[in-house]
Scaffold this motif. Sequence first.
Motif, mmCIF file in Angstrom:
data_model
loop_
_atom_site.group_PDB
_atom_site.id
_atom_site.type_symbol
_atom_site.label_atom_id
_atom_site.label_comp_id
_atom_site.label_asym_id
_atom_site.label_seq_id
_atom_site.Cartn_x
_atom_site.Cartn_y
_atom_site.Cartn_z
ATOM 1 N N GLU A 1 0.651 -1.067 -0.046
ATOM 2 C CA GLU A 1 -0.459 -0.021 0.273
ATOM 3 C C GLU A 1 1.284 0.763 -0.019
ATOM 4 O OE1 GLU A 1 0.109 -2.711 2.142
ATOM 5 O OE2 GLU A 1 0.516 -1.611 4.339
ATOM 6 N N THR A 2 1.748 0.896 0.423
ATOM 7 C CA THR A 2 2.757 2.347 0.402
ATOM 8 C C THR A 2 3.362 2.932 -0.965
ATOM 9 O OG1 THR A 2 5.278 0.896 1.275
ATOM 10 C CG2 THR A 2 3.654 1.985 3.085
ATOM 11 N N THR A 3 4.054 1.809 -1.051
ATOM 12 C CA THR A 3 4.295 1.734 -2.777
ATOM 13 C C THR A 3 3.643 2.259 -4.107
ATOM 14 O OG1 THR A 3 6.164 -0.236 -2.198
ATOM 15 C CG2 THR A 3 5.593 0.988 -4.240
ATOM 16 N N VAL A 4 1.878 1.522 -3.529
ATOM 17 C CA VAL A 4 0.875 2.145 -4.570
ATOM 18 C C VAL A 4 0.260 3.700 -4.106
ATOM 19 C CG1 VAL A 4 -1.136 1.881 -5.265
ATOM 20 C CG2 VAL A 4 0.351 0.025 -4.789
ATOM 21 N N ALA A 5 0.899 4.464 -2.811
ATOM 22 C CA ALA A 5 0.277 5.006 -2.874
ATOM 23 C C ALA A 5 1.645 6.127 -3.523
ATOM 24 C CB ALA A 5 0.676 5.549 -1.444
ATOM 25 N N GLU A 6 2.820 5.993 -3.262
ATOM 26 C CA GLU A 6 4.178 7.037 -3.551
ATOM 27 C C GLU A 6 3.269 6.913 -5.692
ATOM 28 O OE1 GLU A 6 8.340 6.274 -3.476
ATOM 29 O OE2 GLU A 6 7.376 5.011 -1.753
ATOM 30 N N TYR A 7 3.369 5.904 -5.877
ATOM 31 C CA TYR A 7 3.038 5.793 -7.648
ATOM 32 C C TYR A 7 1.607 6.533 -8.409
ATOM 33 C CZ TYR A 7 1.755 3.141 -11.788
ATOM 34 O OH TYR A 7 1.223 2.736 -13.134
ATOM 35 N N VAL A 8 0.599 5.803 -6.994
ATOM 36 C CA VAL A 8 -1.039 6.522 -7.549
ATOM 37 C C VAL A 8 -0.383 8.356 -7.670
ATOM 38 C CG1 VAL A 8 -2.372 5.121 -7.678
ATOM 39 C CG2 VAL A 8 -2.279 6.922 -5.796
ATOM 40 N N ALA A 9 -0.111 9.199 -6.884
ATOM 41 C CA ALA A 9 0.349 10.232 -6.319
ATOM 42 C C ALA A 9 1.448 11.179 -7.270
ATOM 43 C CB ALA A 9 1.199 10.054 -4.974
ATOM 44 N N LEU A 10 2.305 9.999 -8.221
ATOM 45 C CA LEU A 10 2.077 10.137 -9.405
ATOM 46 C C LEU A 10 1.323 10.551 -10.757
ATOM 47 C CD1 LEU A 10 5.356 7.685 -9.916
ATOM 48 C CD2 LEU A 10 5.865 10.164 -8.978
ATOM 49 N N PRO A 11 1.833 11.840 -11.664
ATOM 50 C CA PRO A 11 1.320 12.098 -13.026
ATOM 51 C C PRO A 11 1.444 11.070 -13.712
ATOM 52 C CG PRO A 11 3.097 14.056 -12.429
ATOM 53 C CD PRO A 11 3.260 12.758 -11.368
ATOM 54 N N LEU A 12 1.053 10.821 -14.942
ATOM 55 C CA LEU A 12 -0.242 9.509 -15.613
ATOM 56 C C LEU A 12 1.164 9.812 -15.847
ATOM 57 C CD1 LEU A 12 -3.692 9.251 -16.764
ATOM 58 C CD2 LEU A 12 -2.210 8.075 -15.094
ATOM 59 N N SER A 13 2.153 10.248 -17.024
ATOM 60 C CA SER A 13 3.337 10.212 -17.756
ATOM 61 C C SER A 13 4.564 9.710 -17.011
ATOM 62 C CB SER A 13 4.001 11.514 -18.452
ATOM 63 O OG SER A 13 3.675 12.210 -17.772
ATOM 64 N N GLU A 14 4.728 10.121 -15.489
ATOM 65 C CA GLU A 14 5.210 9.273 -14.629
ATOM 66 C C GLU A 14 5.162 8.048 -13.936
ATOM 67 O OE1 GLU A 14 7.168 11.741 -12.006
ATOM 68 O OE2 GLU A 14 6.614 14.200 -12.805
ATOM 69 N N GLN A 15 3.781 7.548 -13.626
ATOM 70 C CA GLN A 15 3.940 6.571 -13.385
ATOM 71 C C GLN A 15 3.967 5.414 -14.463
ATOM 72 O OE1 GLN A 15 -0.399 5.970 -12.290
ATOM 73 N NE2 GLN A 15 -0.430 7.557 -11.270
ATOM 74 N N ASN A 16 3.866 5.070 -15.625
ATOM 75 C CA ASN A 16 3.611 4.681 -16.511
ATOM 76 C C ASN A 16 5.361 4.353 -17.020
ATOM 77 O OD1 ASN A 16 1.595 3.664 -18.017
ATOM 78 N ND2 ASN A 16 1.328 5.911 -19.070
ATOM 79 N N LEU A 17 6.592 5.147 -16.669
ATOM 80 C CA LEU A 17 7.859 5.356 -17.076
ATOM 81 C C LEU A 17 8.455 4.662 -15.475
ATOM 82 C CD1 LEU A 17 10.238 6.058 -18.811
ATOM 83 C CD2 LEU A 17 10.065 8.293 -17.192
ATOM 84 N N MET A 18 7.989 4.788 -14.553
ATOM 85 C CA MET A 18 8.058 3.658 -13.603
ATOM 86 C C MET A 18 8.055 2.805 -13.501
ATOM 87 S SD MET A 18 9.055 3.233 -10.434
ATOM 88 C CE MET A 18 9.849 5.044 -10.237
ATOM 89 N N LYS A 19 6.565 1.947 -14.359
ATOM 90 C CA LYS A 19 5.989 1.300 -14.147
ATOM 91 C C LYS A 19 6.852 0.473 -15.891
ATOM 92 C CE LYS A 19 1.167 0.468 -15.673
ATOM 93 N NZ LYS A 19 0.034 0.192 -16.083
ATOM 94 N N LYS A 20 7.069 1.029 -16.707
ATOM 95 C CA LYS A 20 8.259 0.057 -17.545
ATOM 96 C C LYS A 20 9.492 -0.518 -16.931
ATOM 97 C CE LYS A 20 6.881 2.192 -21.842
ATOM 98 N NZ LYS A 20 6.817 3.399 -22.927
ATOM 99 N N LYS A 21 9.869 0.679 -15.829
ATOM 100 C CA LYS A 21 10.889 0.728 -15.906
ATOM 101 C C LYS A 21 10.907 -0.366 -14.460
ATOM 102 C CE LYS A 21 12.790 4.966 -15.574
ATOM 103 N NZ LYS A 21 13.653 6.509 -14.552
ATOM 104 N N PHE A 22 10.465 -0.980 -13.843
ATOM 105 C CA PHE A 22 10.004 -1.855 -12.596
ATOM 106 C C PHE A 22 9.793 -3.317 -13.725
ATOM 107 C CE2 PHE A 22 8.383 -4.840 -9.486
ATOM 108 C CZ PHE A 22 9.799 -5.038 -8.650
ATOM 109 N N ILE A 23 8.976 -3.148 -14.660
ATOM 110 C CA ILE A 23 8.902 -4.399 -15.171
ATOM 111 C C ILE A 23 9.965 -4.050 -15.811
ATOM 112 C CG2 ILE A 23 7.284 -4.955 -17.463
ATOM 113 C CD1 ILE A 23 4.736 -3.814 -16.380
ATOM 114 N N TRP A 24 10.726 -3.824 -16.506
ATOM 115 C CA TRP A 24 12.071 -4.171 -16.760
ATOM 116 C C TRP A 24 12.967 -4.985 -16.250
ATOM 117 C CZ3 TRP A 24 17.386 -3.302 -16.631
ATOM 118 C CH2 TRP A 24 18.116 -4.709 -18.104
#
Length: 245
Positions: free
Chosen positions: A96-119
Motif C-alpha cells: 500500500e505504501t508503494t502504490v500510494a507513492e505510485y498513484v501520486a505521480l502524474p500519469l506520464s511518470e507512472q508509465n515510466l516507473m511501471k516500465k522501469k520496474f517491469i524491465w
Amino acid sequence: MKIDIIGDIHGCYTELVALTKKLGYEWINGMPIHPRGRKLGFVGDLTDRGPQSLQTIETVFSLVKNGLAHYVPGNHCNKLYRFFLGRNVQITHGLETTVAEYVALPLSEQNLMKKKFIWLYEHAPLYARLDNNRLVIAHAGIRQDYIGKYNQKVKTFVLYGDITGETNPDGTPLRRDWAKYYNGDAWVVYGHTPVRKPRILNRTANIDTGCVFGGTLTALRYPEIETVSVPSTLPYIPEKFKEFN
Ligand SMILES: [Mn+2]
C-alpha cells in the motif's frame, strides 16, 4: 569479482545512500559508483513499507541498466510486478505504501516507473550465480541441490524461503532453517527474514537486518566476507526480528 551485496531495502532510500557512502561509493548522476570498480548486488525487496520505494527502484534500475549491479527479485518485488501487470493482487503487507507513492505521480511518470520496474524484474534471474559459481545471491536463500535448477519449486524457495505450508501461532508462514543444514561450496547471500545481526553460517549470509523495522541496513563485502551496516532512521519494532537457536 568484488561486489557489495545489500539486504532488503524496503524503501529505505536514505539508508541506502548512507550505506553506499560508508562502503566508499560516490554518488554521480543519481547512482553510487565505486572508484575502484566494485559492483553492487541486491537481494530483492526494494520496495514496500518504507518511505521511498520508487526512488529505490529508480536507483537500482539505473545501476542494473548500466551494468553496475546485480539484482534478484524478492517476494515483494514479485507482487509489485503482478500489480503493474494489472493482476488482482491484495494491496497489503506494505504494498500500500508503494502504490500510494505510485498513484501520486502524474500519469506520464507512472508509465515510466511501471516500465522501469517491469524491465528490471523481467531482466532479473530468479537467483544470481556469480564469480564462477562461487557466489549465489537469492532473496530467501537456496538449498544446495536447487542451485542450477529453475523450476517452480525453486522459484517458491528463492522468493518465500523453505516454507512448509504451515503457519506460526501469529499467522505468519513457518519457515525452516535451511541455512543450518547447508553444506555447499558456494556462498549463498540472502535476506527475507529480518535478523538483529547478520547471520553467517555454513557459507550462507542472511543480511536482512530489518532496516524498515528500525534495525540496520547491511551490506556483505564479497570476497572479503565482511559486513558493513548503517542504522535505520525508522522506529524499532522488536517483534519483527527472528531469533535463531
Ligand atoms: Mn523483505
